[in-house]
Design an enzyme around this catalytic site. Structure first.
Site, PDB file in Angstrom:
ATOM      1  N   SER A   1       0.839  -1.193   0.000  1.00 34.61           N
ATOM      2  CA  SER A   1       0.000   0.000   0.000  1.00 34.61           C
ATOM      3  C   SER A   1       0.879   1.250   0.000  1.00 34.61           C
ATOM      4  O   SER A   1       1.890   1.296   0.711  1.00 34.61           O
ATOM      5  CB  SER A   1      -0.880   0.027   1.249  1.00 34.61           C
ATOM      6  OG  SER A   1      -1.818  -1.026   1.220  1.00 34.61           O
ATOM      7  N   SER A   2       0.480   2.242  -0.779  1.00 35.26           N
ATOM      8  CA  SER A   2       1.152   3.540  -0.793  1.00 35.26           C
ATOM      9  C   SER A   2       2.645   3.364  -1.142  1.00 35.26           C
ATOM     10  O   SER A   2       2.962   2.895  -2.229  1.00 35.26           O
ATOM     11  CB  SER A   2       0.927   4.223   0.563  1.00 35.26           C
ATOM     12  OG  SER A   2       1.401   5.528   0.546  1.00 35.26           O
TER      13      SER A   2
END
Ligand SMILES: *[C@@H]1O[C@H](CO)[C@@H](O)[C@H](O)[C@H]1NC(C)=O
Ligand SMILES: *[C@@H]1O[C@H](CO)[C@@H](O)[C@H](O)[C@H]1NC(C)=O
Ligand SMILES: *[C@@H]1O[C@H](CO)[C@@H](O)[C@H](O)[C@H]1NC(C)=O
Length: 292
Positions: free
Chosen positions: A136-137
């Site tokens: 994520s991210s």
């Protein structure tokens, strides 16, 4: 801030349960980037198990990402191995900006990550053709980079709210406080040929195929803006040799549009209408994508 001892005890008990299977490995080989390796080997390990490397966002840790996601319980059900690495530099953001971070075997995060994978393949007789990356991210940015620099190691990736491999090339850092903001702001726009040339230069001479990619992004993301979804799709469609086929609305859920390239087996994007930077991890869709 004050906590009662019973509340703290309760928190400790919860995290001990969730972390029960996650083990720190210190001896996985050369670790130029000084990363931490955390592994979950399920009680019922499959024969020739698959491996998923799941990478946290900035400020996170592997232990936290393991708790925030359902991959560990799915690994217990299906017998694959989870690796949850942690980086402790640059506000715990992955090194997706430097020349060494963006090249093969140059001593960056990707080299330490690949050594974790090699160690796991050897120790557990895992299937080298079933190694997957997600995150994520910042962990999505690193998934893009790992797929670009080690296309021979990673079979497929899926990730949430990241940027194309090379978007942060030359940036002084990779964290919200240290990075050139143009990338996260969606202002690094390149042609497909430019992205492809940049990725090919990360592993010169490589002429094999590139990993399959499924990448997710929220339209209301203010930290890593939505044009970065289109740039990733441009990059990977060029590397994979597929072009846009169709949009499928409300897939896999209401408000999400699945953006299909080719026959949908090599590249898909998911545009999540109104969703911010934290696109919920869709673990079961990831497993389907990986063929697990
Ligand atoms: C990533 O891989 C490239 C190519 O091997 C290497 O030069 C670079 O150092 C690696 N980066 C990291 C962060 O390991
Ligand atoms: C790919 O690279 C390998 C190793 O350099 C070489 O032997 C092979 O001929 C190349 N294949 C193609 C299709 O260019
Ligand atoms: C497909 O969906 C994406 C994301 O919503 C959008 O940007 C694009 O314009 C759509 N393409 C077509 C042909 O509808």
């Amino acid at each position: 801030m004050r906590f009662s001892t019973s509340a703290l005890g309760g928190l400790a008990a919860i995290s001990a349960t969730a972390d029960a299977a996650l083990v720190r490995v210190n001896d996985f080989g050369a670790n130029p980037a000084n990363l931490q390796m955390n592994i979950n080997v399920p009680a019922k390990l499959a024969t020739k198990p698959a491996i998923i490397v799941a990478m946290h966002g900035c400020g996170g840790t592997g232990e936290q990402y393991a708790q925030q996601t359902k991959y560990n319980s799915l690994s217990e059900q299906k017998g694959f191995i989870m690796i949850f690495p942690s980086t402790k530099k640059d506000s715990n953001c992955w090194e997706v900006n430097t020349a060494k971070g963006l090249s093969r075997d140059a001593g960056g995060d990707n080299q330490s990550l690949v050594n974790m994978i090699k160690y796991t393949i050897q120790k557990y007789n895992a299937d080298p053709t079933k190694v997957f990356s997600t995150g994520s991210s910042s962990g999505c940015m690193m998934t893009n980079v790992l797929m670009a620099t080690y296309p021979d190691v990673i079979a497929a990736g899926s990730c949430y709210s990241g940027v194309a491999a090379g978007c942060l090339a030359g940036s002084p850092g990779a964290s919200p406080g240290s990075a050139n903001p143009n990338c996260a702001n969606g202002q690094i726009i390149k042609t497909q040929d430019q992205w492809v040339a940049q990725v090919k230069a990360m592993y010169p001479g490589y002429n094999g195929s590139y990993p399959r990619m499924a990448t997710w992004h929220g339209t209301a993301d203010t930290l890593v803006k939505i044009p970065n979804l289109g740039e990733q799709l441009k990059e990977w469609s060029g590397l994979l040799g597929v072009s846009f086929t169709k949009n499928v609305t409300n897939t896999p859920q209401s408000g999400y549009t699945q953006i299909v390239y080719g026959d949908g087996t090599k590249l898909v994007g998911y545009n999540a209408q109104g969703v911010g930077h934290t696109v919920p991890v869709h673990e079961t869709d990831d497993l389907k994508w990986f063929g697990l």
